[in-house]
Write an enzyme that holds these catalytic residues in place. Sequence first.
Site, PDB file in Angstrom:
ATOM      1  N   CYS A 154       0.866  -1.178   0.000  1.00 16.99           N
ATOM      2  CA  CYS A 154       0.000   0.000   0.000  1.00 16.99           C
ATOM      3  C   CYS A 154       0.902   1.226   0.000  1.00 16.99           C
ATOM      4  CB  CYS A 154      -0.981  -0.021   1.168  1.00 16.99           C
ATOM      5  SG  CYS A 154      -0.210   0.005   2.797  1.00 16.99           S
TER       6      CYS A 154
ATOM      7  N   HIS B 234      -9.130 -36.345  -7.245  1.00 17.58           N
ATOM      8  CA  HIS B 234     -10.255 -36.737  -8.103  1.00 17.58           C
ATOM      9  C   HIS B 234     -11.347 -37.309  -7.217  1.00 17.58           C
ATOM     10  CE1 HIS B 234     -12.634 -38.864 -11.108  1.00 17.58           C
ATOM     11  NE2 HIS B 234     -11.970 -38.233 -12.062  1.00 17.58           N
TER      12      HIS B 234
END
Length: 644
Positions: A410, A567
């Site tokens: 920032c 999976h």
Amino acid sequence: MFNFLQRIGKSLMFPIATLPAAALLLRFGQDDLLGIPFLSAAGAGIIDNLAIIFAIGIAFGLAHDSNGGAALAGAIAYLVLTAAIATINESINMGVFAGILSGIVGGLLYNKFYNVKFPAWLAFFGGRRFVPIITAATMTVLAGLLGYAWPPIQQGIDAAGDWILNAGMFGVGAYGFLNRLLLPTGLHHVINTIVWFDFGTFTDAGGEVVRGEINRFLKGDPTAGPFLSGFFPIMMFGLPAACLAMYMAAKKERKAAVGGMLVSIAFTSFLTGITEPIEFSFMFLSPVLYVVHALLTGVAMMVAFAFDIRHGFGFSAGAIDYVLNFGLAENPLMLLVMGLFTGAIYFAIFYLLIVKLDLKTPGREDEDEDMVEGDSTEHGTSGTDETDARAYQTIAALGGTDNIVAVDYCTTRLRLRVKDADRVDEKALKRSGARGLMKINKTNVQVVIGTAVEFLADAMKNRIASGNPPLDQNIDFNSNATAPKEELPMKKEILPEDFVMPVDGKIIPLSEVPDEVFAQGMMGPGFAIVPSGNTIHSPVDGKIVSIFPTKHAIGLVTDTGVEVLIHFGLDTVNLKGQGFDLLVEDGQLVERGDALLKVDMDFVGANAPSTVTPIVFTNLTDQKLDVLKTGNQRQGTTSIIKVQ
């Protein structure tokens, strides 16, 4: 939520950074200065369109890859929202909130749909081109809802704003105290945005209604300024006096080491109003001083209010804004008198507390802490190489490239996601020139750098992408290529403590999976789980590299290059995504234990042949996989496998 609000606060700095230019143009064009109307009009072009600027800036800041497509989505979201909502209720004016909401929606939708794929005949509209489409559709729905829901919400916001604006000394004092108290977290940007750009209304000479303390002050509202005035004595006099107190209280042998730093950050505060380098220099070394500082800020706001001082700024309460807006202010000379008293009070209180309580401010640390200004020439670098050298030192102090997950920044500080905050070396950071370190939690840290933080962050990103090679290597960062002295292949491995059980269930050998492709190891070695839990978590620290369109399978890669395929179930591709709730997105960085996928176990169990879930390592060639545990295991259990 805390991290999300921090991201919003950081994103707000993009549009806020435009305010100095707007304030300069607006003021120089007014009659009491140069009297050139088109300059004022140019500045008003920014001030009057802050909402859409917020929409663009926030969406851009929230985008995971800082892509301009997100900024376009934010702009479209704002235009659709404001145009559509006016057809329901012409009196609705959401102001800056419309920009904030549009920016958030645009940024989040970009992150979710930037890589969406369609059939060939619709492929043109896939990927980033789909983001403006889904954004427009989403904001149309939101506009319909807010057309009826916003008026009571706005009444509540206006009532809160009126209460704070009319609370007199208590209101401005509470705001000043909270403004400083929230600064360590970055959340002060959030309350600043509401006070500066939404509270209060004023109709200017042209008949336009403007909102917010800063906008109203710059447009000539005679009631605006109380929530800005009290910052001038603090930033121009109080904190520089605190620097003097810290210098006077420093150990004699350390004064030369810290004097240059304190002078530079004190002058920055006085001139520009950027105070974070000062505040972070004592915030964590001596928290009691920071609480005193927050209280004194609240008191200064109350005193300025009591003396009917009305002054304002376009960016921050430094000398530049003080001089620039002098002609718009009321009793501005009293701020200088206040500043002298404030400086004396700060010096006296800080010096007394530091000496009496032996607070470890800069120059008073124990000898083994060795806080000195970083010497960027110690590696034989100078000039344009200084930032690169500092980036190398900062990365090393943060635990190396393998400990850094993401780099952001920032105004004055690096905002970092790391794997383990305990690996960050605070002393080494300070030796490299950092002003302070704040550990938000186990994986989030902030490092106060100063106004050159953007250049350091960019240099760090380039170095991390290249593995942070030693400074004496010939590196062309622009081409993303390195010329190391010796090429070393990445060592693919997973240590037992770096892999956790992804879901509650029973571990079985891959050979027992009722599917020949998995059972014979055609996709790679691994193991399988008979799940009893319904949420799949990431077993490793890494990055999402593939998500099947039907959501049943997710591919990850670790920082050591091992590819992991999860999976869920067998033949679950036929469910076409039903029963699966995806919790991550492609390209996202994840940590061990982060939730990836939520499964409707009843639906999947009833409609798929099996819920057995193979965990396969798809790119192991010379490495050996050892499954260390079998049977029922809880999610989060370590030492499940080892890859070497």
